[in-house]
Design a protein around this motif. Structure first.
Motif, short mmCIF file in Angstrom:
data_model
loop_
_atom_site.label_atom_id
_atom_site.label_comp_id
_atom_site.label_asym_id
_atom_site.label_seq_id
_atom_site.Cartn_x
_atom_site.Cartn_y
_atom_site.Cartn_z
N ILE A 46 0.84 -1.20 0.00
CA ILE A 46 0.00 0.00 0.00
C ILE A 46 0.87 1.25 0.00
O ILE A 46 0.58 2.23 -0.70
CB ILE A 46 -0.95 -0.02 1.22
N TYR A 47 1.94 1.21 0.77
CA TYR A 47 2.87 2.35 0.85
C TYR A 47 3.47 2.64 -0.53
O TYR A 47 3.57 3.79 -0.95
CB TYR A 47 3.97 2.01 1.86
N LYS A 49 2.19 1.92 -3.42
CA LYS A 49 1.16 2.34 -4.37
C LYS A 49 0.67 3.76 -4.14
O LYS A 49 0.42 4.50 -5.10
CB LYS A 49 -0.02 1.37 -4.30
N TYR A 50 0.59 4.17 -2.86
CA TYR A 50 -0.12 5.42 -2.57
C TYR A 50 0.75 6.55 -2.02
O TYR A 50 0.28 7.69 -1.95
CB TYR A 50 -1.28 5.16 -1.61
N ARG A 51 1.97 6.27 -1.60
CA ARG A 51 2.84 7.36 -1.17
C ARG A 51 3.51 7.97 -2.40
O ARG A 51 3.83 7.28 -3.36
CB ARG A 51 3.90 6.86 -0.19
N LEU A 238 -4.57 14.15 -7.04
CA LEU A 238 -4.89 12.78 -6.71
C LEU A 238 -6.36 12.50 -6.98
O LEU A 238 -7.18 13.42 -6.98
CB LEU A 238 -4.62 12.49 -5.22
N ASP A 242 -6.99 7.58 -4.48
CA ASP A 242 -5.62 7.79 -4.03
C ASP A 242 -5.58 8.39 -2.62
O ASP A 242 -4.73 8.02 -1.80
CB ASP A 242 -4.87 8.72 -4.98
N GLY A 245 -6.29 5.66 -0.25
CA GLY A 245 -5.11 4.80 -0.15
C GLY A 245 -4.02 5.44 0.67
O GLY A 245 -3.33 4.78 1.46
N PHE A 246 -3.85 6.75 0.49
CA PHE A 246 -2.87 7.50 1.27
C PHE A 246 -3.17 7.39 2.76
O PHE A 246 -2.27 7.13 3.57
CB PHE A 246 -2.90 8.96 0.81
N GLN A 248 -4.77 4.98 4.22
CA GLN A 248 -4.52 3.60 4.65
C GLN A 248 -3.03 3.26 4.71
O GLN A 248 -2.66 2.23 5.28
CB GLN A 248 -5.25 2.64 3.69
N SER A 249 -2.18 4.12 4.15
CA SER A 249 -0.74 3.90 4.25
C SER A 249 -0.17 4.42 5.56
O SER A 249 0.99 4.12 5.90
CB SER A 249 -0.01 4.58 3.08
N GLU A 285 -12.64 7.81 -8.84
CA GLU A 285 -11.61 8.29 -9.75
C GLU A 285 -11.69 9.81 -9.96
O GLU A 285 -10.84 10.39 -10.65
CB GLU A 285 -11.70 7.57 -11.09
#
Length: 303
Positions: A46-47, A49-51, A238, A242, A245-246, A248-249, A285
């Motif tokens: 996840i890190y 993908k989203y950081r 973003l 995104d 996801g950010f 969740q990181s 999106e």
């Protein structure tokens, strides 16, 4: 593909990507005492993908400072607490060699999956026990990482490995984040802030360094030439997916997830629903702009 082979300037004359057994034992012992986060494989994925990487404004700030204090050529840089390598990769065009180090094997594994310049290598080790020769580094950088280190030990190690006039750059974004989208900015930012307030209870003691703008870390730097710069606002475009996801990181979210999985997942579901309602959108999106305040501590080792 990036690898951990041929690490430059390893301690004790080592020439392979894995340092000698004595050094590895010291790393394992040191790692028992320091903060251990970001180590689950799912979290590392996840890190990755989203950081996002260091904003251009902050890259320019660091490189300009290094040129002013030390001057070119820029030979060797280390990105300490590199995670999955986003900021390591942005240094590559400016140095002969760049090494990303992290205490998490899962994060380094993710970093190595990303194709990048051939002058990058990675190493699993604590920030307080670095595999470099004395006075070998032009730059030590840590982005959104220094607050997890043992400050006293990290400063001692940085003093050892930096060249005379070599520089240290410690950066992080603050907790003041805004989500901009047409006339929805105030409501979206309020939603994000509510989530952040919820997660702060799972943040641990190290988060206070971020809250205070790295003041204690700045005070601990042993070099007379140092400065703590005012916050610089940077933005990144973003999707709502995104942004979720950010969130969740965050290590805070992962702690929440481990303690109460259902509540943590419901938090993300509700946040998604609220954001889409505010935006009048049906898909995650839809794009927004995240404004983040970065702060930066810079220092130069005496000649």
């Amino acid at each position: 593909m990036n690898s951990t082979k041929t690490l430059p300037a390893l301690r004790g004359g080592e020439k392979s990507g894995v340092a000698g057994s004595a050094w590895m034992i010291r790393c394992r012992e040191a790692s028992k005492m320091e903060t251990r986060l970001f180590e689950e494989e799912e979290h590392a994925s996840i890190y990755q993908k989203y950081r996002f990487s260091l904003p251009p404004e902050m890259q320019s700030l660091v490189l300009s400072y290094l040129e002013e204090k030390k001057g070119k050529p820029f030979l060797l840089a280390a990105d300490i607490g590199c995670g999955s390598g986003q900021c390591t990769r942005v240094l590559a065009p400016h140095f002969e060699k760049v090494v990303g180090t992290d205490i998490s094997e899962a994060q380094i594994k993710e970093a190595k999956k990303v194709s990048g310049p051939s002058n990058i290598s990675y190493c699993v080790c604590p920030a307080e026990e670095l595999p470099f020769e004395d006075a070998s580094l032009d730059l030590i950088m840590a982005s959104s990482a220094a607050h997890w280190f043992n400050t006293e030990k990290f400063m001692k190690e940085s003093n050892r490995v930096l060249k005379p006039r070599g520089c240290m750059a410690l950066l992080t974004y603050t907790q003041h984040i805004e989500i901009h989208a047409k006339d929805c900015t105030e409501k979206l930012t309020a939603i994000f802030n509510e989530v952040e307030e919820l997660l702060l209870q799972f943040g641990g003691v190290n988060i206070h360094h971020v809250k205070t703008g790295y003041k204690e870390i700045f005070d601990a730097i042993p070099f007379p030439e140092k400065e703590r710069l005012p916050n610089t606002v940077c933005s990144v475009r973003l999707s709502i997916a995104d942004v979720l996801g950010f969130i969740q990181s965050f290590s805070m979210f992962r702690t929440y997830l481990s303690k109460d999985p259902d509540a943590a997942k419901e938090c993300i579901r509700k946040t998604e629903q609220r954001c889409l309602e505010v935006l009048g959108a049906s898909s995650t999106e839809v794009m927004v702009e995240m404004h983040m305040q970065y702060m930066c501590v810079l220092a130069s080792k005496p000649s």
